[in-house]
Every structure is written in C-alpha cells, then in structure tokens.
Design a protein around this motif. Structure first.
Motif, PDB file in Angstrom:
ATOM      1  N   VAL A   1       0.745  -1.189   0.068  1.00 29.08           N
ATOM      2  CA  VAL A   1       0.132  -0.127   0.059  1.00 29.08           C
ATOM      3  C   VAL A   1       1.145   1.269   0.012  1.00 29.08           C
ATOM      4  O   VAL A   1       0.439   2.382  -0.177  1.00 29.08           O
ATOM      5  CB  VAL A   1      -0.861   0.060   1.274  1.00 29.08           C
ATOM      6  N   GLY A   2       2.250   0.988  -0.011  1.00 32.82           N
ATOM      7  CA  GLY A   2       2.876   2.481   0.238  1.00 32.82           C
ATOM      8  C   GLY A   2       2.516   3.482  -0.751  1.00 32.82           C
ATOM      9  O   GLY A   2       2.550   4.732  -0.297  1.00 32.82           O
ATOM     10  N   GLU A   3       2.332   3.124  -2.043  1.00 31.55           N
ATOM     11  CA  GLU A   3       2.345   4.128  -2.917  1.00 31.55           C
ATOM     12  C   GLU A   3       0.969   4.927  -3.061  1.00 31.55           C
ATOM     13  O   GLU A   3       1.105   6.214  -3.481  1.00 31.55           O
ATOM     14  CB  GLU A   3       2.563   3.518  -4.397  1.00 31.55           C
ATOM     15  N   ILE A   4      -0.012   4.310  -2.404  1.00 34.75           N
ATOM     16  CA  ILE A   4      -1.339   5.250  -2.301  1.00 34.75           C
ATOM     17  C   ILE A   4      -1.729   5.833  -1.205  1.00 34.75           C
ATOM     18  O   ILE A   4      -2.646   6.723  -1.125  1.00 34.75           O
ATOM     19  CB  ILE A   4      -2.563   3.983  -2.499  1.00 34.75           C
ATOM     20  N   THR A   5      -0.642   5.968  -0.253  1.00 31.80           N
ATOM     21  CA  THR A   5      -1.117   6.630   1.067  1.00 31.80           C
ATOM     22  C   THR A   5      -1.160   8.066   0.902  1.00 31.80           C
ATOM     23  O   THR A   5      -1.849   8.735   1.558  1.00 31.80           O
ATOM     24  CB  THR A   5       0.053   6.344   2.143  1.00 31.80           C
ATOM     25  N   THR A   6      -0.322   8.678  -0.116  1.00 32.08           N
ATOM     26  CA  THR A   6      -0.470  10.416  -0.165  1.00 32.08           C
ATOM     27  C   THR A   6      -1.701  10.811  -0.758  1.00 32.08           C
ATOM     28  O   THR A   6      -1.994  11.982  -0.743  1.00 32.08           O
ATOM     29  CB  THR A   6       0.839  10.659  -1.028  1.00 32.08           C
ATOM     30  N   SER A   7      -2.433   9.885  -1.725  1.00 27.34           N
ATOM     31  CA  SER A   7      -3.395  10.338  -2.732  1.00 27.34           C
ATOM     32  C   SER A   7      -4.594  10.697  -2.009  1.00 27.34           C
ATOM     33  O   SER A   7      -5.160  11.824  -2.593  1.00 27.34           O
ATOM     34  CB  SER A   7      -3.576   9.437  -3.721  1.00 27.34           C
ATOM     35  N   PRO A   8      -5.055  10.423  -0.972  1.00 32.47           N
ATOM     36  CA  PRO A   8      -6.419  10.855  -0.276  1.00 32.47           C
ATOM     37  C   PRO A   8      -6.378  12.145   0.304  1.00 32.47           C
ATOM     38  O   PRO A   8      -7.092  12.861   0.410  1.00 32.47           O
ATOM     39  CB  PRO A   8      -6.889   9.921   0.464  1.00 32.47           C
ATOM     40  N   GLY A   9      -4.955  12.344   0.595  1.00 28.59           N
ATOM     41  CA  GLY A   9      -4.750  13.719   1.670  1.00 28.59           C
ATOM     42  C   GLY A   9      -5.081  14.931   1.073  1.00 28.59           C
ATOM     43  O   GLY A   9      -5.832  15.515   1.837  1.00 28.59           O
ATOM     44  N   PRO A  10      -4.793  15.343  -0.173  1.00 31.44           N
ATOM     45  CA  PRO A  10      -5.189  16.706  -0.462  1.00 31.44           C
ATOM     46  C   PRO A  10      -6.805  16.963  -0.349  1.00 31.44           C
ATOM     47  O   PRO A  10      -7.249  18.029   0.288  1.00 31.44           O
ATOM     48  CB  PRO A  10      -4.688  16.928  -1.914  1.00 31.44           C
ATOM     49  N   GLY A  11      -7.517  15.989  -1.094  1.00 33.12           N
ATOM     50  CA  GLY A  11      -9.018  16.224  -0.842  1.00 33.12           C
ATOM     51  C   GLY A  11      -9.509  16.203   0.520  1.00 33.12           C
ATOM     52  O   GLY A  11     -10.299  16.933   0.975  1.00 33.12           O
TER      53      GLY A  11
END
Lengths: 755, 326, 175
Positions: A712-722
């Motif tokens: 799951v490492g790569e996906i952890t940043t993406s929900p943050g901004p929204g």
C-alpha cells in the motif's frame, strides 16, 4: 493472521540498519571512482528561447576543464514519450533548461568555467497556463506538437492503452441522476516530492558500446531497459546505490544519465553528475498539473450514474511518463467510483516550466484532487455522509474496470468495507462529522473540521519480476533480485519472506547488489508492487529451490520429497524429525541449489486506503493546523509492521496532503522562474507539526501469494489533499476548492481581505 | 563555492583595517549562517575577494548586565541569548525573538550581530545564480523590483518604496521594542544608532569599513509586559510572515507606556505609532486592542498578493496587547 | 593586514572523532581551501562520508555534526575557522575498540527509525547532543531539538520513539 509465522508479521531489524546508523550506507555522492570528473550544467535564464550563438572557447581553456558539450556535439540520444527530448537542444523551454554540459576535475572548476560560456539567445514568448497553451496563436514549444498537444497514449501499456474513458451512456446516466454537479477545478501547483537526496548519476564507458551507470534510484533496471532504446542500444549495466528517498521521482534520472554518459563518452573518463538542491527543485521531476472541467451525476443514495469531462494534464516542458500517468489516473478513478457511464477525454499539454516526472500518486492523486470539489458538491447536494459515499462506490470484488492497458479486469481482491468501518470508528467519524460545511467544534477563534477521502491502485501487481534463489551448503540463501533500497525496506522484507519459506534465520538470507548484471529482469519498485510482485517472484524462486533441495535429500533420507521439510539448515522427515540431513550433506560442498521464479502482471487486485483528517483553523489569521490523521487499510498480511507504519506515515511527505496546506512549487509567471527553489521557501512539515497519527491496518488474507499480502505504500499520499479540502471547508463553513489552503486563501474565503 | 582569501581578525581594529584595505571587496563572517548561503548561490553582482572572520575577536560574545541595562556582544549566539537568565529576566521579548529564529542547530552558530546584519530574503533577490542567472534588481544596484509585478506574497505592505523586501531579523523587531541601540565600530571610530536608523530601504547603514560590535539595551520600564509574536506557516525554520514585538507598561489599570513594533511587513522594524497612540492612557481590553490593531494598519499599501498580511498584522497587534506577556 | 602569515596559521588543527588532523591550507586535493565547508572537508578530504549534504544551505539538518559537543550545521561552517575544534561525526559514535553501538544507534535500529536513511546521521547527531544536555527529555523537547532536521520519508514518529527509548535506557542504566 496466522500466529504460525516465524518472521512474517513480526518486527525485524532492517538488514541495512547497521550501515545506516553508523553512516556506512553508500549513497551516490559517497561514491568516487578513480579518475572521475564532475559534470555540471549551464542552465537557461529564459523560459523559452532559441540559442543563436554559443561560445565555449574561453571556458574550454580553463585548466581542469576536460570537455564542454553543446547542442552541436552531443550524442543523438533521445528521450521522452514520444521521443522528443534531446540531450541538448538548440531551443530552451524552461528557466533552468540545459544549455551546455561541462566536465571538470572538480566542481569548483566546473562552476568557474561555466561562467565563461557565452550564449546569445533569441527570446520567444512563453506560455504557462494549460488552456492558453492549446489556443491558436500560443507560443509553440515543439514543431512536432502543434497546439502544444503532446500525443496521447503510452505505448508501453499496449495498443489499447487508456487515454480516454468512454463507455456506457452518459446521457442516460445524467438523466438517471438525482443530483448533478459540475465545474472546473485544478490541482496544479506542481509540487515537488523532494526526497532529501538530490538525483545523481555516475557514468563510465567500459568500451565504445558498453556503459556502466551508478545512480540513486528506486528501480535500477530502468537505467538499463528504459535507456537502451533512447541511447541506441549500447550494453548498459545499471547499479543503484543506496537511494536517499525517491517517492517515484528517482525511478530513473534520464537527463542526468544522458549528461553523465555524454560527458563520459567525450572525455573517456567516469563522470558524476550530482544535482544541487536548487537543480532538484528547478530541473527535476515535479508532479504534473491537472485541470478538470467535469460533470458528475449521482443518485440520492450515492450511486454514481455518470461522469464526463475534459482532463487537461500539464506536463511542463516535456513528457516522459505523463501519458502513463493519464492512463493510470483513468484506471484509478474507476476504482474510486463504481460508475457504468463515462465520457472522459484528456489532453496532454506542454508548457514552459520544469517538466513533470513520476511522483507517488502517479496521476491519480492529481486527477482525484481536481475532481474532488465536484464530487463533494454532489455529495453535499444529496446530503450524503462522505464515508458512506466512498464505501458505496469503492470497487468491490466482482466489479470490473478498465485498467491502463485498456483491458477490462474483474476485481478478484478484497472488500474493504470493514477497513472503512474500523477506520471511521478509530477516528471517531460519527461523532465528529456534523454535516457539510459544519465545524466539528468551535473554540474561540479556532474551528475544528474533519474530512476524508480514498484511493486505490491496481498496479500493485503490475509488470514483471524475476528472481533466482541460490542455496549454498553452509545453509545460506542468496536472492538474486534487482531491487534497490530507497526507504521502503523491500530488500529486507524479501529476505524475511525467503527466511520464512526456508525456516532459516533472516541473517542467513541475503540479496545481491542492485545491479542489472547479476540479476534477472526486475521492473522496479513502483505502485506498491514490491510486496505482491517481487514477493511472488522471490517466493516462487524459493519454493523452486526448496523443491530441488528436498528432491536431493529424498533418496538420502529414504523418503519422498513430500514427506520432507527443512528448518534451520536441516532437511528432516516430517514424521520422524530425528531423521535429518544438513544442507551441506544434502547439497554437497561443490554444488549450489538454485530456483527461479517469475511474476506475471496481474491487474485484478486493487489495494485501498481511506484517510481521515482533523484540522483546526484559526479564523482570525487563516492558519490551518493538522491535528489528527487516521489512515485505514487492509494489507492481507503485514510483512513488517515498522516498515508498513513508515509507509503510512509517509502520507505526510512526498508532496501528499501538505500540498493542500502549505506546500507548492511557486512558478512566477512574470519571469518564468520557480522562485521557491530552496528549503526555506518550499514548505515542508517539521517535527513540531506532527499530528496525532493512528494507523488502522486490517489483515484479511488476500489471494496474492503464499503470505496473502498486498502492498500500500504508493497510495498513502493520494487521498490527503481532498480530505484536507473537505476538513477545512467544514471547519470554516465555506466551500474551498483551491490548493493549497494558505492563510491568504482562508482569509479571503472568510471575507477578511478587501479586494 | 568560489574561493576567497580568509583572515582571522584578532581585534576590532584589525577587522576595521582589513575592511578598509579591501575597499568594499571584503565581507565579515560571524556565524556564517547567512553569508555562506549568499556566497554559494552567488546572488550578489560581485564576489568578495576576502572574508574576515570576527569570531576570533575575544570579548565580543558577552551578555552583561549593568545598572543601565544589558550589553549583548555582536557575537553572542542566538541559542545563548535564548536561554540566558540575564536576558529572560528583564528582556524577555528578546529571548523569545532569539528562540524563534531558524532551527536549534542553526541557533548554535548564528549571532545576534549576524541576525541584525543578514541580507533580505526576497526570493527574487535570493534567486540562485546557477539556475539561470542571478536576478539583478533595484536592491542590487539597477533595474526594477521584480516583486511588484511578480509573486509578492512575502513582501512589504508598509514603508517600502524602491525595494519591497522586508526586514528579516526577528531580533531587530524585539530590540526596537526595547529601544535598543546598535554600537558600530569603523575607520572613523565608534558610533551608536537606534534600530530604526540602522535599517535603510536598500540595505543597512554600515559603511564599507564598519561592523556591529554590540547591542545596548536600556532597562525597560518596571513591571512591563513583553511579547514577541511571530506568524509563520511552520513552528520552526521559517522567517516571519508577520511579527509583532511589544513592551507595555500598565499602571492603575491603564496603559502607561507602550512600544509596539511590526516585523515582516516593512523593510525595517516599524513602530506602530498609530496603535500606540490609540491605546496609551486607556485600559487594555478587546475594544481598545482592536482599535489599536486597526490603527496599526491604517496606512498600509499592499501589493497584488500580500493584502492578507494586513489582517494578520491586526490580529497579532491585538493579541500582543491582550496577552499576559512576561 | 594583508601579506605574510606565519606557517602556523596555514595549518588547521582538527580533532575528528578523537583523531588529530593537521590540514594545510591551500589548493591541492588533500588541502583545505578557505572556501571549503567543514562538511566538504569531512567527506572529500577526510573520507568520512557518513555526514550527508541535503540542501547545502543549512535548512535541512542533514549535515549536523557536533562541534565541541554542540550540534551545528557543517555545510555552513568554514573548515579554516575550525582550528582547535573537536568534531564528532556519525562515524565517531561507535566504540572504536569494541565496535559497540551507542544506545541511541541501537534504538534507531530497534525502532526502525529511518526509511531511506539519508537524514539519519544528522538526526542521530542532533539527538545525541540533546541526550547529553537533557538525559530525560520530554517528547516535546525531542521534537523541538529535531525541528531543524528534514525527513521526507516521515520517519518522525519512529525517530521520536527511538530517542525516548534511548533516553529511558540511559535512565535505567543510571538508576
């Protein structure tokens, strides 16, 4: 979660821990080759210009300068997708673009000599805005790309690779919708993933057609198999040093590689090109910019009935992997939103700024962040709890989606509902969520707000991995897999998996150097594929070698291989453990046992993460503080809890959620310069801003490989901004749609800045 | 970075002589935390021939109390000032300001003299030369101010004319609130200037052969409240977007004496005289504090992107007036 | 006073990790140019590459070393100004005879307080100075002390745990 594992799931020290804490881990700038020269780049002052004349005579005469290259005498290697990026061109397309290359005995000499290169430019108009760039009359960056439109499609993903998503019937879908939301929103401050270590490459030609590249990379094979066609197919050996952070951006470094190799070829000596931090900001991978004009239709129960729109992706002065990012973004949005009707078109546009590269989130973070205000507006119209909305719409087992290669895949992975429920529970979502644009709490001038978003990626099983495993009679195992260490701890996690297969202490398992010469094909550590893809290849190779071992032991122990087991360097009969044989007796001193394993791509098991955030806004000053973060996921089986914890904490880094708070690349359009090219003006989170952080990690075995794990490492940043956008909007009761939410934006939204 | 001659001055006189002899082609190094970055990025049109180290001058790092007040040598480190009992006791606003600078490891090197003399942070001014050439702007001798038409979110909203960079020194703001004087030594002897006279729109008032030797702070009024508020995006590393230093004396329930100084908003520390006037003689409460805050920003001239600083300045002035202080 | 300097002043005497060095000021490869920063000398001239350069402008803390016990930024320090100083780098923590790690280093291993490891030497040196000054720091004091150390992998939480663990071990062994 079987307690039966000896190593898997338990925290074990990283194999390179000792080197790291004693300062012995070798990073690219720690490496010095005999006779090595230092390469530097003369960079353009203008965002768009032709080079009229360039005079290097004075610079060449400086003692210690060994070579200077200009567009006139560089090799005709060519990169980019499609091929449009020369080693040096007669045109410069962004402030900081390369004009000349110089190799000298030391950096000081190179810097002095660079000052003596005289360049005469013909200035051209520059264009920065993605929609302006495609209008008639806009300055053209490339003759071959009229309208600054870079051809869509990433051939590496196959002939049907995604560059648009058109299926179903959006007209019908919108008719069925109870609520429709539309608008134009952007996620386009092109932030920098900013690993602490700048990119660097050392190139050495071993012969006219044989090149060795040392570099700080996340995927050592790329400097081989990706560079081969760009450089006319020399024999390339790529070696990765310990990599000081990458987050995608240093999967490879094709321009520094070009520069070092070109200078090395000219001088006949090894050349190191190691970027300064300023070059790291101004001439190396940024996120792509996205602007989305779109419409979404939903039913009152949250079902998404249609999504249409135009996605402008702005890639800066060239495209290398941006088409690939468009493809993956189109795939990922289907994971986030189960929707039968799509009409999504894309345009890939070049503009006069430092080009985009690969960053954790890979196009999906960008698109989803630009789409987010439209989605939340629809949710708000329907008065839906966003957690319920995301839960309803995340791709379920049995659902299908088009992935990046344009093929239809049926999800054979997990249902993540329980992870969502547990995450919401741990965070306290039910108590904190007060409805759209309503604060969770008000304390004087401070307002608390909460937000949430999701993301997932089916690239966890992307591309091919191969591994050999070699058993030696002294009961040691060597894994031949071309994997570097850039922070994810994969080199150690793979040792752990192998140790588990052989039931042998982890210290007795090692990995070959990250060197393409001594390893079979390995795509690289991208998209969280380390756990599933590399893991599978390595496990398969181990099981293959183990079979060989048991087959050899069988006749010696008077049993069949199926009746045997191995543990701690001994093969024994399961029913009668005292009947055993050491590996050295089994294999024999003058022999090696080997196994081979290969992983074939599998795009049918998306991973998942939901990130909950709580913020506090000071409505007098506009300052936003991040109080709490709860990521929730299900990884099947934890391989290493500390490594996983670190990956989840990583959502605060890599140009992730802080791009919604204070992090951005500031491109000054009056000069074309990036003005925050340093670590004071580019804002990052310090130890004094650590939010309360709790990880919710479920372990529901997933059918990937023997250990039932997924990365799951790569996906952890993406929900943050929204999630941040939602939380801050809720805190102040005003719908905010622009990133990042710096004090000026908050104060403006609150009507406190007179215009 | 490019080479230079290096001298270890053993006395103030030697430093002055070296400066004089080099005719403007030498620069003084104290902690080095600003100068080294300037040299590496080659932001200035000319590169110094010589660097004169003043850390080898004994006695310049003292923090000494006297009946008149406090003497702080130019070489006193920010870390030492931040935790000095002598500073904390009566000059707390200076301790707070010193503690807020940069990062802990930087404060172990940075000096108060350097903090006062450091160059501005305008990102056009600071643009690194190797990334396409330094920016030659008004402050560097010719040309325009790029901030006016560019991204000026961190630039001045007050008191600027030809250069819109703000005074970056946190200690200057606090020292101004304390009515401190800067002692300067040069070829013509020593002189003393107030903080506000030290900063000029395009630099500071040091002559080519001068250096700062100490700061003299008079005792503040008995029982005064002192506060340093610094608005930043992060709690460490950052320069002030806006800062306020206040020294307020209350007697009989009303404000007897007050000095409020604004930072991050002008090329020099700016006394908010309008605000002081509004609140002097009045009780300190929300209403008077807000009146004072409004007065503090009554004559701001924001650029295209920094109007938000007006609001933040008001808030900090109000909070400085209302908070407990030291 | 330009002009002749005595030979004594052309040498820089440094103690690094307990070893004494006498470096000549000059332009040769093994000498110290006045423009050389301490981190450059440590890495290039003395071969101690454990100290890292992240930004080379003092904004990231990667180059943190101890000078006379205090953590400083070696990329902003001129080597020619370090005459008579005692420097400790990451290489100097391990016991030179036994090879034993300092409790702080062991704690970083045990808590996996790193990911890519590039910022780690700077973190450990800063933390070491903190523990020397404050053997039992609070969590807030740990965060404050490290507030100038950049880590983009976000090892922060594990680093704080490691430092507090090392502090506790120090406490326990002193008890």
């Amino acid at each position: 979660m079987p307690d039966g594992y000896r190593f898997i799931g338990k925290p074990t020290a990283r194999r390179d821990a000792l080197e790291i804490v004693t300062g012995k881990a070798d990073f690219i700038d720690d490496l010095k080759l005999p006779n090595m020269l230092y390469g530097k780049v003369l960079r353009s002052p203008y965002p768009h210009a032709n080079i009229k004349t360039i005079d290097t005579k004075r610079a060449e005469s400086v003692l210690g300068v060994e070579a200077i290259l200009t567009y006139r005498n560089v090799p005709d290697w060519i990169g980019g997708t499609p091929r449009h990026v020369k080693v040096l061109d007669r045109k410069v397309r962004f402030v900081g673009d390369a004009v000349a290359l110089i190799a000298a005995e030391n950096e000081q000499i190179a810097e002095e000599a660079i000052e003596l290169i005289a360049v005469d430019y013909e200035l051209l108009q520059a264009v920065y805005d993605v929609e302006e760039a495609v209008m008639p009359g806009a300055p053209q960056l490339y003759e071959e790309f009229p309208g600054n439109l870079i051809p869509a499609g990433f051939p590496g993903f196959g002939p049907k690779n995604l560059h648009e998503l058109v299926f179903g019937d959006v007209e019908k879908g919108f008719r069925e919708a109870d609520f429709i939301s539309e608008g134009t929103y952007a996620y386009d401050t092109v932030p920098n993933p900013l690993p602490i270590e700048p990119p660097g490459v050392i190139a050495r030609w071993e012969g006219p057609d044989k090149l060795t590249i040392w570099s700080a990379t996340q995927s050592p094979s790329w400097h081989r198999f990706v560079m081969l066609p760009k450089m006319g197919f020399p024999e390339i050996r790529s070696i990765s040093t310990h990599c000081g952070g990458s987050y995608g951006s240093k999967n490879y470094a094709f321009l520094p590689c070009f520069y070092a190799a070109a200078l090395a070829k000219k001088t006949g000596r090894p050349v190191k090109v190691y970027y300064s931090k300023e070059e790291h900001f101004g001439a190396f991978a940024l996120r792509p910019g996205t602007r989305f004009k779109g419409t979404v239709g939903i039913k009152k129960d949250g079902t998404v009935t249609a999504l249409s729109g135009e996605l402008f992706v702005e890639t800066g002065a060239f495209s290398d992997t941006s088409q690939a990012q468009v493809a993956v973004a189109l795939g990922e949005v289907q994971l986030m939103l189960r929707c039968p009707n799509w009409n999504l078109r894309t345009k890939l546009v070049c503009t006069n700024r430092n080009p985009s590269g690969i960053v954790r989130g890979f196009g999906g973070q960008e698109f989803e962040s630009a789409l987010f205000p439209i989605l939340t507006e629809a949710m708000q119209q329907a008065d839906l709890d966003p957690v319920d909305f995301f839960k309803k719409n995340y791709v379920s087992p049995g659902d299908g989606y088009f992935w990046r290669d344009g093929e239809w895949y049926v999800n054979r992975g997990q249902d993540y509902s329980e992870a969502i429920d547990r995450g919401a529970q741990t965070f306290g979502w039910k108590e904190k969520w007060k409805g759209w644009l309503k604060p969770t709490a008000v304390n004087g001038t401070k307002r608390i707000g909460v937000g949430v978003s999701v993301h997932g990626n089916a690239d966890v099983g992307e591309d091919v991995s191969e591994a050999y495993v070699r058993l030696t009679p002294d009961a040691r195992v060597t894994i031949h897999v071309c994997v570097s260490e850039a922070g994810m701890g994969q080199r150690s996690s793979l040792c752990k998996m192998v140790a588990e297969v052989f039931q042998i202490p982890i210290e007795r398992v090692g990995v070959t150097p990250a060197d393409t010469l001594v390893n079979p094909f390995e795509f690289g550590l991208v998209g969280s594929r380390g756990t599933y893809a590399l893991g599978s290849a390595v496990i398969a190779a181990s099981e293959d070698a183990r079979q060989d071992l048991l087959k050899r032991a069988a006749p010696l122990l008077g049993a069949t291989p199926e009746e045997l087991e191995t543990k701690d360097g001994k093969v024994y009969v399961k029913e009668e453990p005292s009947r055993s044989l050491s590996w050295s007796r089994t294999i024999g001193i003058a022999r090696t046992c080997t196994g081979f394993g290969r992983f074939e791509p599998d795009y049918s098991v998306p991973n998942f993460i939901m990130v909950f955030v709580e913020v506090e806004v000071d409505v007098e000053t506009g300052k936003v503080d991040l109080l709490q973060v709860v990521p929730a996921t299900d990884v099947g089986q934890i391989i290493d809890p500390l490594a996983l914890g670190g990956q989840l904490h990583g959502c605060l880094g890599s140009a992730g959620m802080d791009t919604a708070l204070f992090e951005e690349t500031v491109l000054d359009r009056s000069t074309g310069r990036i003005v925050n090219l340093n670590m004071l003006d580019y804002k990052w989170r310090t130890f004094r801003e650590l939010p309360k952080f709790r990880n919710v990690i479920l372990e529901t075995p997933i059918s990937t490989h023997r250990f039932k794990a997924i990365g799951v490492g790569e996906i952890t940043t993406s929900p943050g901004p929204g999630a941040i956008l939602m939380a801050v909007s809720n805190a102040i009761g005003v719908r905010l749609t622009e990133y990042p939410l710096t004090p000026d934006k908050i104060l403006k939204a609150l009507g406190k800045i007179g215009e | 970075m490019k080479s230079f001659n290096h001298f270890n001055a053993k006395s103030v006189r030697e430093a002055v002589t070296l400066l004089k002899d080099h005719k403007g082609k030498a620069m003084v190094i104290a902690g080095g935390t600003d100068l080294i970055g300037i040299l590496k990025d080659r932001i200035l049109p000319s590169y110094p021939e010589a660097i004169i180290n003043i850390k080898t001058i004994p006695g310049l790092d003292v923090i000494e109390e006297s009946t008149a007040g406090l003497k702080v040598g130019a070489l006193a480190k920010l870390a030492d000032i931040a935790k000095s009992q002598k500073v904390e006791k009566k000059f707390g606003v200076l301790a707070e300001a010193a503690k807020s600078v940069g990062t802990p490891n930087l404060r172990n090197m940075a000096t108060i003299g350097g903090n006062l003399c450091q160059d501005v942070r305008c990102w056009y001014y600071r643009y690194p030369h190797h990334m396409g050439g330094r920016v030659i702007c008004r402050r560097k001798g010719k040309g325009t101010c790029y901030a006016i038409k560019g991204d000026n979110r961190y630039n001045a909203i007050l008191g600027a004319k030809s250069c819109f960079a703000v005074c970056p020194s946190d200690t200057a703001i606090a020292l101004s609130a304390l009515d401190a004087k800067i002692k300067i030594a040069g070829g013509d002897g020593t002189r003393s200037v107030s903080i506000s006279d030290f900063f000029t729109p395009l630099g500071n008032s040091l002559n080519q052969d001068e250096l700062v030797t100490e700061v003299r702070i008079p005792n503040p009024p008995q029982g005064c409240r002192q506060r340093f508020l610094k608005f930043t995006l992060r709690e460490s590393v950052d320069f002030a977007i806006v800062s306020v230093a206040s020294v307020i004396t209350i007697k009989g329930g009303v404000c007897r004496d007050i000095r409020i100084v604004l930072g991050g908003v002008a090329p020099m520390p700016l006394r908010a005289k309008g605000a002081e006037h509004v609140i002097k003689g009045k009780p300190l409460n929300s209403a008077t504090a807000e009146d004072a805050a409004r007065a503090a920003v009554s004559s701001t001239k924001p650029l295209s992107r920094n109007a938000y600083k007006i609001e933040i300045t008001k808030v900090l002035v109000k909070r400085a007036i209302l908070s407990e202080g030291r | 006073m330009k002009g002749k300097r005595s030979d004594e002043e052309k040498k820089i005497k440094l103690v690094v990790n307990g070893h004494r060095y006498e470096l000549r000021v000059g332009g040769e490869a093994h000498e110290v140019d006045p423009s050389h920063t301490l981190v450059y000398t440590l890495r290039e001239t003395l071969g101690l590459t454990g100290t890292k350069i992240g930004c080379d402008r003092g904004s990231c803390g990667s180059c943190s070393v101890l000078m006379d016990g205090k953590p400083i930024l070696s990329c902003l320090t001129l080597t020619v100004e370090c005459d008579g100083k005692s420097i400790t780098t990451i290489e100097g923590l391990r016991d030179p005879t036994t090879g034993n790690l300092e409790p702080l280093q062991q704690a970083f291993i045990d808590k996996s307080a790193f990911q890519c490891g590039f910022c780690t030497p700077g973190m450990i040196m800063t933390a070491k100075a903190l523990l020397e000054e404050k053997p039992s720091p609070t969590e807030e004091e740990v965060r404050d002390a490290l507030s100038g150390n950049y880590c983009r992998c976000m090892s922060h939480y594990q680093v704080v745990e490691a430092v507090l663990t090392a502090a506790k071990k120090g406490e326990d062994s002193n008890a």
